[in-house]
Write a protein that holds these residues in place. Structure first.
Motif, PDB file in Angstrom:
ATOM      1  N   ARG A  51      11.364  -9.985  -3.955  1.00 51.98           N
ATOM      2  CA  ARG A  51      10.156 -10.813  -3.879  1.00 51.98           C
ATOM      3  C   ARG A  51       9.759 -10.947  -2.409  1.00 51.98           C
ATOM      4  N   VAL A  52       8.536 -10.507  -2.092  1.00 49.67           N
ATOM      5  CA  VAL A  52       8.106 -10.389  -0.696  1.00 49.67           C
ATOM      6  C   VAL A  52       6.916 -11.295  -0.420  1.00 49.67           C
ATOM      7  N   ALA A  53       6.962 -11.992   0.723  1.00 52.95           N
ATOM      8  CA  ALA A  53       5.796 -12.736   1.228  1.00 52.95           C
ATOM      9  C   ALA A  53       5.246 -11.985   2.431  1.00 52.95           C
ATOM     10  N   ILE A  54       3.919 -11.967   2.552  1.00 54.25           N
ATOM     11  CA  ILE A  54       3.270 -11.354   3.710  1.00 54.25           C
ATOM     12  C   ILE A  54       2.595 -12.455   4.510  1.00 54.25           C
ATOM     13  N   LEU A  55       2.879 -12.477   5.808  1.00 51.74           N
ATOM     14  CA  LEU A  55       2.272 -13.481   6.697  1.00 51.74           C
ATOM     15  C   LEU A  55       1.210 -12.803   7.555  1.00 51.74           C
ATOM     16  N   ILE A  56       0.004 -13.326   7.524  1.00 42.66           N
ATOM     17  CA  ILE A  56      -1.122 -12.727   8.241  1.00 42.66           C
ATOM     18  C   ILE A  56      -1.832 -13.793   9.089  1.00 42.66           C
ATOM     19  N   SER A  57      -2.702 -13.292   9.985  1.00 45.50           N
ATOM     20  CA  SER A  57      -3.583 -14.201  10.727  1.00 45.50           C
ATOM     21  C   SER A  57      -5.009 -13.694  10.791  1.00 45.50           C
ATOM     22  N   GLY A  58      -5.239 -12.435  10.386  1.00 43.98           N
ATOM     23  CA  GLY A  58      -6.574 -11.871  10.614  1.00 43.98           C
ATOM     24  C   GLY A  58      -7.019 -10.916   9.538  1.00 43.98           C
ATOM     25  N   ARG A  59      -7.345  -9.708   9.989  1.00 41.38           N
ATOM     26  CA  ARG A  59      -7.975  -8.682   9.146  1.00 41.38           C
ATOM     27  C   ARG A  59      -7.179  -8.363   7.886  1.00 41.38           C
ATOM     28  N   GLY A  60      -5.871  -8.194   8.030  1.00 42.31           N
ATOM     29  CA  GLY A  60      -5.024  -8.016   6.846  1.00 42.31           C
ATOM     30  C   GLY A  60      -4.985  -6.617   6.265  1.00 42.31           C
ATOM     31  N   SER A  61      -5.274  -5.591   7.079  1.00 40.49           N
ATOM     32  CA  SER A  61      -5.276  -4.245   6.488  1.00 40.49           C
ATOM     33  C   SER A  61      -3.860  -3.785   6.137  1.00 40.49           C
ATOM     34  N   ASN A  62      -2.865  -4.178   6.914  1.00 42.13           N
ATOM     35  CA  ASN A  62      -1.480  -3.834   6.535  1.00 42.13           C
ATOM     36  C   ASN A  62      -1.065  -4.579   5.279  1.00 42.13           C
ATOM     37  N   MET A  63      -1.506  -5.825   5.151  1.00 41.22           N
ATOM     38  CA  MET A  63      -1.248  -6.570   3.914  1.00 41.22           C
ATOM     39  C   MET A  63      -1.807  -5.811   2.715  1.00 41.22           C
ATOM     40  N   MET A  64      -3.044  -5.288   2.867  1.00 40.48           N
ATOM     41  CA  MET A  64      -3.654  -4.556   1.747  1.00 40.48           C
ATOM     42  C   MET A  64      -2.825  -3.325   1.395  1.00 40.48           C
ATOM     43  N   ALA A  65      -2.304  -2.637   2.424  1.00 37.33           N
ATOM     44  CA  ALA A  65      -1.475  -1.454   2.161  1.00 37.33           C
ATOM     45  C   ALA A  65      -0.205  -1.850   1.405  1.00 37.33           C
ATOM     46  N   LEU A  66       0.399  -2.972   1.794  1.00 40.43           N
ATOM     47  CA  LEU A  66       1.620  -3.422   1.116  1.00 40.43           C
ATOM     48  C   LEU A  66       1.313  -3.881  -0.307  1.00 40.43           C
ATOM     49  N   VAL A  67       0.199  -4.574  -0.468  1.00 41.65           N
ATOM     50  CA  VAL A  67      -0.195  -5.023  -1.813  1.00 41.65           C
ATOM     51  C   VAL A  67      -0.411  -3.809  -2.715  1.00 41.65           C
ATOM     52  N   GLY A  68      -1.078  -2.792  -2.180  1.00 45.15           N
ATOM     53  CA  GLY A  68      -1.321  -1.571  -2.965  1.00 45.15           C
ATOM     54  C   GLY A  68      -0.021  -0.919  -3.382  1.00 45.15           C
ATOM     55  N   ALA A  69       0.907  -0.805  -2.438  1.00 45.19           N
ATOM     56  CA  ALA A  69       2.207  -0.184  -2.749  1.00 45.19           C
ATOM     57  C   ALA A  69       2.955  -1.008  -3.790  1.00 45.19           C
ATOM     58  N   GLY A  70       2.873  -2.333  -3.640  1.00 43.86           N
ATOM     59  CA  GLY A  70       3.619  -3.229  -4.523  1.00 43.86           C
ATOM     60  C   GLY A  70       3.157  -3.189  -5.972  1.00 43.86           C
ATOM     61  N   ARG A  71       1.979  -2.617  -6.190  1.00 41.72           N
ATOM     62  CA  ARG A  71       1.467  -2.547  -7.571  1.00 41.72           C
ATOM     63  C   ARG A  71       2.123  -1.422  -8.372  1.00 41.72           C
ATOM     64  N   ALA A  72       2.744  -0.459  -7.675  1.00 39.34           N
ATOM     65  CA  ALA A  72       3.371   0.664  -8.394  1.00 39.34           C
ATOM     66  C   ALA A  72       4.615   0.160  -9.127  1.00 39.34           C
ATOM     67  N   LEU A  73       4.768   0.593 -10.361  1.00 35.70           N
ATOM     68  CA  LEU A  73       5.878   0.113 -11.191  1.00 35.70           C
ATOM     69  C   LEU A  73       7.226   0.411 -10.564  1.00 35.70           C
ATOM     70  N   ASP A  74       7.328   1.573  -9.902  1.00 36.13           N
ATOM     71  CA  ASP A  74       8.637   1.977  -9.379  1.00 36.13           C
ATOM     72  C   ASP A  74       8.854   1.545  -7.928  1.00 36.13           C
ATOM     73  N   TYR A  75       7.950   0.724  -7.370  1.00 33.59           N
ATOM     74  CA  TYR A  75       8.140   0.238  -5.997  1.00 33.59           C
ATOM     75  C   TYR A  75       9.182  -0.888  -6.026  1.00 33.59           C
ATOM     76  N   PRO A  76      10.115  -0.915  -5.057  1.00 35.39           N
ATOM     77  CA  PRO A  76      11.231  -1.866  -5.176  1.00 35.39           C
ATOM     78  C   PRO A  76      10.908  -3.291  -4.731  1.00 35.39           C
TER      79      PRO A  76
END
Ligand code: GRF
Length: 215
Positions: free
Chosen positions: A4-29
């Motif tokens: 279970r992962v939390a993402i901490l951001i302060s601005g644009r959040g493009s890396n957050m979006m990349a992590l969110v996208g990856a996290g949607r895959a069923l086989d992502y850990p």
């Protein structure tokens, strides 16, 4: 079981979006269970809310001290039963106590090949140094900024005509690939810290020399 992962951001959040996208895959850990922004006006926060993600603003200016803010972040992480924290453009220096509580469980991404160009304006630092290759680094967070054990790095060429404004997006594209890969390594237990360095059990990688520019 997914971490279970939390993402901490302060601005644009493009890396957050990349992590969110990856996290949607069923086989992502890992799964993204909380997004916390230190600024109520962060663009990334608006995106996260639009997407229906579990996003919270903890405006650092409304807290009496750094410790009080960190305590609130810690409480939110505990409440969400978070295993790992991923800093993604989080612009707050964390108190020593917070860093220690999450040591070995907190990652950051920095847009340089650490240990080069720590701190502010890493793209300008790289250009000023005249390097021909730069990139990004995912590392565990320790008390000294941008100095924790390195999980993974990606490299991009630096061109003669580059400015910070042209180098930054090239590195950012690499960040969006690297961060999900690095988080997967840690979440799956294939990257562990031993004696202050990360040992990685990953598929064998190529020993080819990387050239910049390509010959
Ligand atoms: C990225 O370049 C990251 O490496 C640095 O801050 C920037 C955040 O961008 N720590 P974003 O908010 O993820 O788009």
């Amino acid at each position: 079981m997914k971490k279970r992962v939390a993402i901490l951001i302060s601005g644009r959040g493009s890396n957050m979006m990349a992590l969110v996208g990856a996290g949607r895959a069923l086989d992502y850990p890992a799964e993204i269970v909380a997004i916390i922004s230190s600024r109520a006006d962060a663009a990334g926060l608006a995106y996260a809310r639009d997407q229906g993600l579990p996003a919270t603003a903890l405006d650092h200016r409304t807290f009496a001290s750094r410790e009080a803010f960190d305590e609130a972040v810690h409480a939110a992480l505990v409440e969400a039963r978070v295993d790992l924290v991923a800093l993604a453009g989080f612009m707050r220096i964390q108190s020593a106590g917070f860093v220690r509580r999450w040591e070995g469980r907190q990652l950051n991404i920095h847009p340089s090949l650490l240990p080069l160009f720590k701190g502010l304006h890493p793209h300008k630092q790289a250009l000023d140094a005249g390097v021909k290759i730069s990139g990004c680094t995912v590392h565990f967070v320790t008390e000294e900024a941008d100095s924790g054990p390195i999980v993974a790095q990606a490299a991009v060429p630096v061109h003669d005509a580059d400015t910070p404004e042209t180098l930054a997006p090239r590195i950012l594209r690499a960040e969006h690939i690297l961060y999900p890969q690095a988080l997967a390594l840690v979440a799956s237990g294939r990257a562990v810290v031993q004696d202050g360095r990360v040992k990685t059990r990953a598929p064998p990688h190529s020993d080819d020399v990387l050239f910049s520019p390509q010959p």
